[in-house]
Design a protein around this motif. Structure first.
Motif, PDB file in Angstrom:
ATOM      1  N   HIS A  82       0.844  -1.178   0.000  1.00  0.00           N
ATOM      2  CA  HIS A  82       0.000   0.000   0.000  1.00  0.00           C
ATOM      3  C   HIS A  82       0.892   1.245   0.000  1.00  0.00           C
ATOM      4  CE1 HIS A  82      -3.255   2.709   0.958  1.00  0.00           C
ATOM      5  NE2 HIS A  82      -2.543   3.178   1.966  1.00  0.00           N
ATOM      6  N   VAL A  83       0.712   2.116  -0.979  1.00  0.00           N
ATOM      7  CA  VAL A  83       1.484   3.353  -1.081  1.00  0.00           C
ATOM      8  C   VAL A  83       0.733   4.461  -0.347  1.00  0.00           C
ATOM      9  CG1 VAL A  83       2.363   5.096  -2.672  1.00  0.00           C
ATOM     10  CG2 VAL A  83       2.563   2.675  -3.252  1.00  0.00           C
ATOM     11  N   HIS A  84       1.418   5.102   0.609  1.00  0.00           N
ATOM     12  CA  HIS A  84       0.819   6.190   1.374  1.00  0.00           C
ATOM     13  C   HIS A  84       1.018   7.525   0.679  1.00  0.00           C
ATOM     14  CE1 HIS A  84       0.117   3.570   4.811  1.00  0.00           C
ATOM     15  NE2 HIS A  84       1.313   3.086   4.580  1.00  0.00           N
ATOM     16  N   ASP A  85       2.234   7.756   0.193  1.00  0.00           N
ATOM     17  CA  ASP A  85       2.564   8.973  -0.542  1.00  0.00           C
ATOM     18  C   ASP A  85       3.789   8.665  -1.402  1.00  0.00           C
ATOM     19  OD1 ASP A  85       4.828   9.213   1.151  1.00  0.00           O
ATOM     20  OD2 ASP A  85       3.810  10.602   2.488  1.00  0.00           O
ATOM     21  N   GLY A  86       4.447   9.697  -1.920  1.00  0.00           N
ATOM     22  CA  GLY A  86       5.534   9.486  -2.873  1.00  0.00           C
ATOM     23  C   GLY A  86       6.813   8.908  -2.316  1.00  0.00           C
ATOM     24  N   ASP A  87       6.927   8.785  -0.994  1.00  0.00           N
ATOM     25  CA  ASP A  87       8.142   8.192  -0.428  1.00  0.00           C
ATOM     26  C   ASP A  87       7.872   7.216   0.722  1.00  0.00           C
ATOM     27  OD1 ASP A  87       7.561   9.941   1.689  1.00  0.00           O
ATOM     28  OD2 ASP A  87       9.087  11.383   1.106  1.00  0.00           O
ATOM     29  N   THR A  88       6.614   6.852   0.925  1.00  0.00           N
ATOM     30  CA  THR A  88       6.263   5.976   2.044  1.00  0.00           C
ATOM     31  C   THR A  88       5.260   4.915   1.589  1.00  0.00           C
ATOM     32  OG1 THR A  88       6.504   7.876   3.520  1.00  0.00           O
ATOM     33  CG2 THR A  88       5.439   5.933   4.431  1.00  0.00           C
ATOM     34  N   PHE A  89       5.502   3.685   2.021  1.00  0.00           N
ATOM     35  CA  PHE A  89       4.585   2.598   1.676  1.00  0.00           C
ATOM     36  C   PHE A  89       4.607   1.541   2.774  1.00  0.00           C
ATOM     37  CE2 PHE A  89       8.704   1.596  -0.012  1.00  0.00           C
ATOM     38  CZ  PHE A  89       8.865   0.221   0.155  1.00  0.00           C
ATOM     39  N   THR A  90       3.623   0.678   2.766  1.00  0.00           N
ATOM     40  CA  THR A  90       3.520  -0.420   3.718  1.00  0.00           C
ATOM     41  C   THR A  90       3.536  -1.725   2.945  1.00  0.00           C
ATOM     42  OG1 THR A  90       2.246   0.885   5.288  1.00  0.00           O
ATOM     43  CG2 THR A  90       2.073  -1.494   5.501  1.00  0.00           C
ATOM     44  N   GLY A  91       4.248  -2.702   3.476  1.00  0.00           N
ATOM     45  CA  GLY A  91       4.288  -4.003   2.822  1.00  0.00           C
ATOM     46  C   GLY A  91       4.898  -5.053   3.718  1.00  0.00           C
ATOM     47  N   ASP A  92       4.901  -6.268   3.230  1.00  0.00           N
ATOM     48  CA  ASP A  92       5.520  -7.382   3.941  1.00  0.00           C
ATOM     49  C   ASP A  92       6.969  -7.496   3.489  1.00  0.00           C
ATOM     50  OD1 ASP A  92       3.030  -7.885   5.011  1.00  0.00           O
ATOM     51  OD2 ASP A  92       2.576  -9.531   3.643  1.00  0.00           O
ATOM     52  N   ILE A  93       7.848  -7.795   4.421  1.00  0.00           N
ATOM     53  CA  ILE A  93       9.254  -8.020   4.114  1.00  0.00           C
ATOM     54  C   ILE A  93       9.528  -9.495   4.346  1.00  0.00           C
ATOM     55  CG2 ILE A  93      11.641  -7.457   4.705  1.00  0.00           C
ATOM     56  CD1 ILE A  93      10.587  -4.753   5.781  1.00  0.00           C
ATOM     57  N   LEU A  94       9.877 -10.198   3.282  1.00  0.00           N
ATOM     58  CA  LEU A  94      10.190 -11.618   3.395  1.00  0.00           C
ATOM     59  C   LEU A  94      11.649 -11.774   3.785  1.00  0.00           C
ATOM     60  CD1 LEU A  94       8.299 -12.933   0.245  1.00  0.00           C
ATOM     61  CD2 LEU A  94       7.457 -12.652   2.585  1.00  0.00           C
ATOM     62  N   LEU A  95      11.879 -12.568   4.804  1.00  0.00           N
ATOM     63  CA  LEU A  95      13.216 -12.765   5.360  1.00  0.00           C
ATOM     64  C   LEU A  95      13.719 -14.159   5.010  1.00  0.00           C
ATOM     65  CD1 LEU A  95      12.367 -11.283   8.869  1.00  0.00           C
ATOM     66  CD2 LEU A  95      13.563 -10.128   7.007  1.00  0.00           C
ATOM     67  N   PRO A  96      15.020 -14.390   5.156  1.00  0.00           N
ATOM     68  CA  PRO A  96      15.556 -15.730   4.907  1.00  0.00           C
ATOM     69  C   PRO A  96      14.916 -16.769   5.827  1.00  0.00           C
ATOM     70  CG  PRO A  96      17.329 -14.122   5.158  1.00  0.00           C
ATOM     71  CD  PRO A  96      16.052 -13.434   5.527  1.00  0.00           C
ATOM     72  N   PHE A  97      14.961 -18.001   5.398  1.00  0.00           N
ATOM     73  CA  PHE A  97      14.487 -19.144   6.172  1.00  0.00           C
ATOM     74  C   PHE A  97      12.997 -19.085   6.471  1.00  0.00           C
ATOM     75  CE2 PHE A  97      18.911 -18.240   7.439  1.00  0.00           C
ATOM     76  CZ  PHE A  97      19.520 -19.309   6.777  1.00  0.00           C
ATOM     77  N   GLY A  98      12.227 -18.436   5.589  1.00  0.00           N
ATOM     78  CA  GLY A  98      10.780 -18.428   5.706  1.00  0.00           C
ATOM     79  C   GLY A  98      10.195 -17.398   6.658  1.00  0.00           C
ATOM     80  N   GLY A  99      11.011 -16.539   7.215  1.00  0.00           N
ATOM     81  CA  GLY A  99      10.500 -15.512   8.125  1.00  0.00           C
ATOM     82  C   GLY A  99       9.887 -14.357   7.359  1.00  0.00           C
ATOM     83  N   ALA A 100       9.118 -13.545   8.056  1.00  0.00           N
ATOM     84  CA  ALA A 100       8.505 -12.380   7.425  1.00  0.00           C
ATOM     85  C   ALA A 100       8.187 -11.322   8.478  1.00  0.00           C
ATOM     86  CB  ALA A 100       7.233 -12.775   6.691  1.00  0.00           C
ATOM     87  N   MET A 101       8.252 -10.091   8.053  1.00  0.00           N
ATOM     88  CA  MET A 101       7.783  -8.948   8.852  1.00  0.00           C
ATOM     89  C   MET A 101       6.550  -8.433   8.114  1.00  0.00           C
ATOM     90  SD  MET A 101      11.491  -7.158   9.499  1.00  0.00           S
ATOM     91  CE  MET A 101      10.778  -5.687  10.207  1.00  0.00           C
ATOM     92  N   ARG A 102       5.403  -8.482   8.763  1.00  0.00           N
ATOM     93  CA  ARG A 102       4.136  -8.155   8.102  1.00  0.00           C
ATOM     94  C   ARG A 102       3.733  -6.700   8.323  1.00  0.00           C
ATOM     95  NH1 ARG A 102       3.722 -12.212   4.646  1.00  0.00           N
ATOM     96  NH2 ARG A 102       3.881 -14.226   5.658  1.00  0.00           N
ATOM     97  N   ASP A 103       3.173  -6.116   7.284  1.00  0.00           N
ATOM     98  CA  ASP A 103       2.606  -4.770   7.346  1.00  0.00           C
ATOM     99  C   ASP A 103       3.576  -3.738   7.922  1.00  0.00           C
ATOM    100  OD1 ASP A 103       0.113  -5.550   6.274  1.00  0.00           O
ATOM    101  OD2 ASP A 103      -0.503  -6.294   8.234  1.00  0.00           O
ATOM    102  N   GLU A 104       4.803  -3.754   7.430  1.00  0.00           N
ATOM    103  CA  GLU A 104       5.812  -2.797   7.880  1.00  0.00           C
ATOM    104  C   GLU A 104       5.691  -1.498   7.100  1.00  0.00           C
ATOM    105  OE1 GLU A 104       8.145  -2.670  10.297  1.00  0.00           O
ATOM    106  OE2 GLU A 104       7.389  -4.576  11.048  1.00  0.00           O
ATOM    107  N   SER A 105       5.691  -0.388   7.818  1.00  0.00           N
ATOM    108  CA  SER A 105       5.692   0.923   7.190  1.00  0.00           C
ATOM    109  C   SER A 105       7.139   1.285   6.865  1.00  0.00           C
ATOM    110  CB  SER A 105       5.081   1.959   8.137  1.00  0.00           C
ATOM    111  OG  SER A 105       5.033   3.213   7.514  1.00  0.00           O
TER     112      SER A 105
END
Length: 114
Positions: free
Chosen positions: A1-24
């Motif tokens: 999700h794009v908030h403005d021209g330099d900020t967005f929210t998304g999931d960050i997929l990490l090694p070994f199947g980890g993830a950070m969800r809904d990170e701004s």
């Protein structure tokens, strides 16, 4: 999700199947024109708001029209708005894996405040 021209929210997929969800996330070393009327440190004019809305559309288009998005940053260090400052690279469709730095590309397109 794009908030403005330099900020967005998304999931960050990490090694070994980890993830950070809904990170701004905020694009490091790039400051887009403001799309909202209220910002503590900037007097947002009508012209800036128009430019900011254009920057928001450009970022949304870049992030949606690519095969992959890569971010680098330190998830333990967040800015005063609780956002991770990241460098963003995209693999635009049809470019044969030629990565583009999003902050640099947005600046080239005239979406940077400075």
């Amino acid at each position: 999700h794009v908030h403005d021209g330099d900020t967005f929210t998304g999931d960050i997929l990490l090694p070994f199947g980890g993830a950070m969800r809904d990170e701004s996330m905020r694009i490091r070393d790039f400051d887009a024109w403001e799309s909202g009327e209220h910002r503590r440190t900037v007097n947002v004019t009508a012209l800036e708001k128009v430019k900011g809305e254009s920057a928001t559309r450009a970022l949304r288009s870049m992030l949606s029209d690519c095969d992959a998005i890569y971010v680098t940053g330190d998830q333990k260090r967040k800015n005063s708005f609780n956002r991770i400052e990241v460098e963003v690279w995209i693999d635009p469709r049809g470019t044969n894996n030629r990565l583009q730095n999003v902050g640099e590309r947005m600046t080239e397109l005239g979406h940077a405040r400075k």
